[in-house]
Design a protein around this motif. Structure first.
Motif, mmCIF file in Angstrom:
data_model
loop_
_atom_site.group_PDB
_atom_site.id
_atom_site.type_symbol
_atom_site.label_atom_id
_atom_site.label_comp_id
_atom_site.label_asym_id
_atom_site.label_seq_id
_atom_site.Cartn_x
_atom_site.Cartn_y
_atom_site.Cartn_z
ATOM 1 N N TYR A 118 0.632 -1.310 -0.143
ATOM 2 C CA TYR A 118 0.159 -0.073 -0.029
ATOM 3 C C TYR A 118 0.574 1.183 -0.038
ATOM 4 C CZ TYR A 118 -3.688 -3.249 1.529
ATOM 5 O OH TYR A 118 -4.622 -4.180 1.253
ATOM 6 N N ARG A 119 0.399 2.195 -0.639
ATOM 7 C CA ARG A 119 1.184 3.476 -0.661
ATOM 8 C C ARG A 119 0.723 4.271 0.493
ATOM 9 N NH1 ARG A 119 0.440 6.798 -6.071
ATOM 10 N NH2 ARG A 119 2.137 7.935 -5.408
ATOM 11 N N GLU A 120 -0.100 4.115 1.174
ATOM 12 C CA GLU A 120 -0.674 4.881 2.186
ATOM 13 C C GLU A 120 0.525 4.913 3.501
ATOM 14 O OE1 GLU A 120 -4.500 3.742 1.071
ATOM 15 O OE2 GLU A 120 -2.652 2.840 0.918
ATOM 16 N N VAL A 121 0.686 6.064 4.009
ATOM 17 C CA VAL A 121 1.605 6.089 5.116
ATOM 18 C C VAL A 121 0.846 6.675 6.293
ATOM 19 C CG1 VAL A 121 3.485 7.598 5.986
ATOM 20 C CG2 VAL A 121 3.605 6.577 3.805
ATOM 21 N N VAL A 122 1.030 5.771 7.368
ATOM 22 C CA VAL A 122 0.405 6.445 8.626
ATOM 23 C C VAL A 122 1.664 7.339 9.528
ATOM 24 C CG1 VAL A 122 -0.571 5.480 10.953
ATOM 25 C CG2 VAL A 122 -1.091 4.438 8.657
ATOM 26 N N ILE A 123 1.277 8.186 9.811
ATOM 27 C CA ILE A 123 1.899 9.226 10.994
ATOM 28 C C ILE A 123 1.831 8.657 12.154
ATOM 29 C CG2 ILE A 123 2.715 11.639 11.443
ATOM 30 C CD1 ILE A 123 3.175 10.872 8.541
ATOM 31 N N THR A 124 2.832 8.156 12.938
ATOM 32 C CA THR A 124 2.779 7.792 14.211
ATOM 33 C C THR A 124 2.546 9.155 15.165
ATOM 34 O OG1 THR A 124 4.981 7.818 14.627
ATOM 35 C CG2 THR A 124 4.173 5.978 13.820
ATOM 36 N N ALA A 125 2.358 9.028 16.343
ATOM 37 C CA ALA A 125 2.293 9.936 17.522
ATOM 38 C C ALA A 125 3.540 10.623 17.499
ATOM 39 C CB ALA A 125 1.867 9.384 18.803
ATOM 40 N N ALA A 126 4.714 9.819 17.697
ATOM 41 C CA ALA A 126 5.959 10.393 17.605
ATOM 42 C C ALA A 126 6.127 11.336 16.327
ATOM 43 C CB ALA A 126 7.058 9.306 17.607
ATOM 44 N N GLY A 127 5.616 10.947 15.230
ATOM 45 C CA GLY A 127 5.846 11.560 14.053
ATOM 46 C C GLY A 127 4.945 12.743 14.027
ATOM 47 N N GLN A 128 3.878 12.781 14.444
ATOM 48 C CA GLN A 128 2.904 14.184 14.963
ATOM 49 C C GLN A 128 3.750 15.302 15.526
ATOM 50 O OE1 GLN A 128 -0.717 13.095 16.314
ATOM 51 N NE2 GLN A 128 -0.966 11.089 15.060
ATOM 52 N N ARG A 129 4.506 14.645 16.753
ATOM 53 C CA ARG A 129 5.067 15.618 17.627
ATOM 54 C C ARG A 129 6.486 15.908 16.825
ATOM 55 N NH1 ARG A 129 3.979 11.509 21.203
ATOM 56 N NH2 ARG A 129 6.103 10.570 21.108
ATOM 57 N N GLY A 130 7.054 15.166 16.085
ATOM 58 C CA GLY A 130 8.416 15.586 15.428
ATOM 59 C C GLY A 130 8.029 16.688 14.452
ATOM 60 N N LEU A 131 7.154 16.259 13.486
ATOM 61 C CA LEU A 131 6.842 17.118 12.353
ATOM 62 C C LEU A 131 6.282 18.536 12.889
ATOM 63 C CD1 LEU A 131 4.810 14.741 10.155
ATOM 64 C CD2 LEU A 131 7.235 15.599 9.792
ATOM 65 N N GLN A 132 5.679 18.663 13.939
ATOM 66 C CA GLN A 132 5.342 19.691 14.536
ATOM 67 C C GLN A 132 6.287 20.700 15.195
ATOM 68 O OE1 GLN A 132 2.099 19.842 17.277
ATOM 69 N NE2 GLN A 132 1.668 22.008 17.403
ATOM 70 N N ARG A 133 7.113 19.882 15.712
ATOM 71 C CA ARG A 133 8.361 20.567 16.357
ATOM 72 C C ARG A 133 9.483 21.171 15.101
ATOM 73 N NH1 ARG A 133 13.130 18.458 16.563
ATOM 74 N NH2 ARG A 133 12.536 16.362 16.216
ATOM 75 N N LEU A 134 9.591 20.348 14.347
ATOM 76 C CA LEU A 134 10.675 20.561 13.140
ATOM 77 C C LEU A 134 10.026 21.498 12.062
ATOM 78 C CD1 LEU A 134 13.577 19.974 12.505
ATOM 79 C CD2 LEU A 134 12.761 17.903 10.938
ATOM 80 N N PHE A 135 8.833 21.227 11.496
ATOM 81 C CA PHE A 135 8.317 21.919 10.502
ATOM 82 C C PHE A 135 7.021 22.728 10.942
ATOM 83 C CE2 PHE A 135 10.132 18.048 8.549
ATOM 84 C CZ PHE A 135 11.232 18.884 7.829
ATOM 85 N N GLY A 136 6.470 22.666 12.128
ATOM 86 C CA GLY A 136 5.634 23.739 12.450
ATOM 87 C C GLY A 136 4.319 23.259 11.880
ATOM 88 N N ILE A 137 4.114 21.796 11.462
ATOM 89 C CA ILE A 137 2.825 21.669 10.908
ATOM 90 C C ILE A 137 2.132 20.534 12.046
ATOM 91 C CG2 ILE A 137 3.591 22.045 8.480
ATOM 92 C CD1 ILE A 137 4.163 18.811 8.273
ATOM 93 N N ARG A 138 0.883 20.372 12.030
ATOM 94 C CA ARG A 138 0.137 19.578 12.860
ATOM 95 C C ARG A 138 -0.735 18.419 11.806
ATOM 96 N NH1 ARG A 138 -3.715 22.411 17.086
ATOM 97 N NH2 ARG A 138 -3.765 20.222 17.545
ATOM 98 N N VAL A 139 -0.397 17.526 12.137
ATOM 99 C CA VAL A 139 -0.894 16.274 11.445
ATOM 100 C C VAL A 139 -2.038 15.571 12.413
ATOM 101 C CG1 VAL A 139 -0.250 13.942 10.315
ATOM 102 C CG2 VAL A 139 1.396 15.811 10.477
ATOM 103 N N PRO A 140 -3.145 15.529 11.589
ATOM 104 C CA PRO A 140 -4.338 14.833 12.393
ATOM 105 C C PRO A 140 -4.037 13.343 12.893
ATOM 106 C CG PRO A 140 -5.082 15.099 10.002
ATOM 107 C CD PRO A 140 -3.857 15.831 10.311
ATOM 108 N N GLY A 141 -4.634 13.199 14.079
ATOM 109 C CA GLY A 141 -3.977 11.718 14.577
ATOM 110 C C GLY A 141 -5.204 10.782 13.998
ATOM 111 N N GLU A 142 -5.011 9.568 14.056
ATOM 112 C CA GLU A 142 -5.549 8.520 13.479
ATOM 113 C C GLU A 142 -7.011 8.418 14.266
ATOM 114 O OE1 GLU A 142 -3.622 7.911 10.544
ATOM 115 O OE2 GLU A 142 -4.896 6.018 11.242
#
Length: 238
Positions: free
Chosen positions: A214-238
């Motif tokens: 599958y091409r879908e990628v699941v952003i983990t809880a750690a990823g949500q925190r990391g992406l917000q910290r590094l790039f300032g973006i918020r990813v909706p949780g599962e």
């Protein structure tokens, strides 16, 4: 009156036109398109796996794979008794992404029918695509990590990559960095060797998970925190 064009097929233009027609004909089948789209996850698949995803008999899949191999769209890798198939390279993936974009009907106010999870985050061969990837790219531009057209990392960008342990493969002939048009978002995400390195680093950090086939990628809880910290973006949780 003399002919301006020789009445034979020895013209270089004729050779090119025939090659283009042969290439597009190799793709002009729904089952072969499904096979190519499955291989867009960047990994190698067996013929049996591809027959399942294309919903065709294994013998039919073998014939389709032979056609795709003959036109250089895919490659076959042998490992022990098993044979695996994968896209021939990034240029083929880019071609497929372009076709996907052209295949989506254009309207004044288009409503995307792309599944939500696929639109949010997915792989584009060996790099990240979807809304998350588009947001990351824009953040990099805004923060001065990329130059204006996305063709190169700036000095700051290289420093930030190094600080995050994002290692760009140096022994490659592909573009080190490029802006790749996202077919579902119609905006750019990061491609080239830099995009591949970013996806690899995100996997290693446990920021995302991928499921084979599958091409879908699941952003983990750690990823949500990391992406917000590094790039300032918020990813909706599962």
């Amino acid at each position: 009156m003399p002919l301006l064009v020789p009445p034979d097929d020895s013209r270089p233009e004729s050779v090119l036109e025939d090659a283009m027609a042969s290439l597009t004909a190799a793709m002009a089948d729904p089952s072969r398109i499904r096979i190519l789209c499955a291989l867009m996850d960047g990994r190698a698949w067996t013929a049996t796996e591809l027959s399942t995803v294309a919903d065709i008999a294994p013998s039919t899949a073998s014939a389709h794979l032979a056609r795709l191999l003959s036109r250089g769209l895919i490659r076959c890798v042998s490992q022990g008794r098993h044979r695996y198939y994968r896209l021939a390279g990034q240029d083929v993936a880019s071609l497929l992404e372009t076709i996907m974009g052209l295949s989506v009907p254009h309207a004044a106010a288009p409503v995307s029918r792309t599944p939500a999870r696929l639109r949010l985050a997915r792989t584009c061969y060996d790099h990240l695509a979807g809304a998350v990837a588009v947001s990351i790219y824009q953040s990099m531009v805004d923060s001065g990590w990329l130059n204006a057209d996305g063709s190169a990392l700036t000095t700051r960008g290289r420093q930030q990559f190094a600080a995050q342990g994002i290692v760009i493969e140096s022994s490659t002939r592909r573009k080190p960095c490029c802006a790749c048009l996202d077919w579902s978002e119609r905006r750019f995400h990061l491609g080239g060797a830099a995009g591949a390195a970013l996806l690899c680093a995100c996997e290693q950090k446990g920021w995302l998970t991928r499921e084979t086939g599958y091409r879908e990628v699941v952003i983990t809880a750690a990823g949500q925190r990391g992406l917000q910290r590094l790039f300032g973006i918020r990813v909706p949780g599962e």
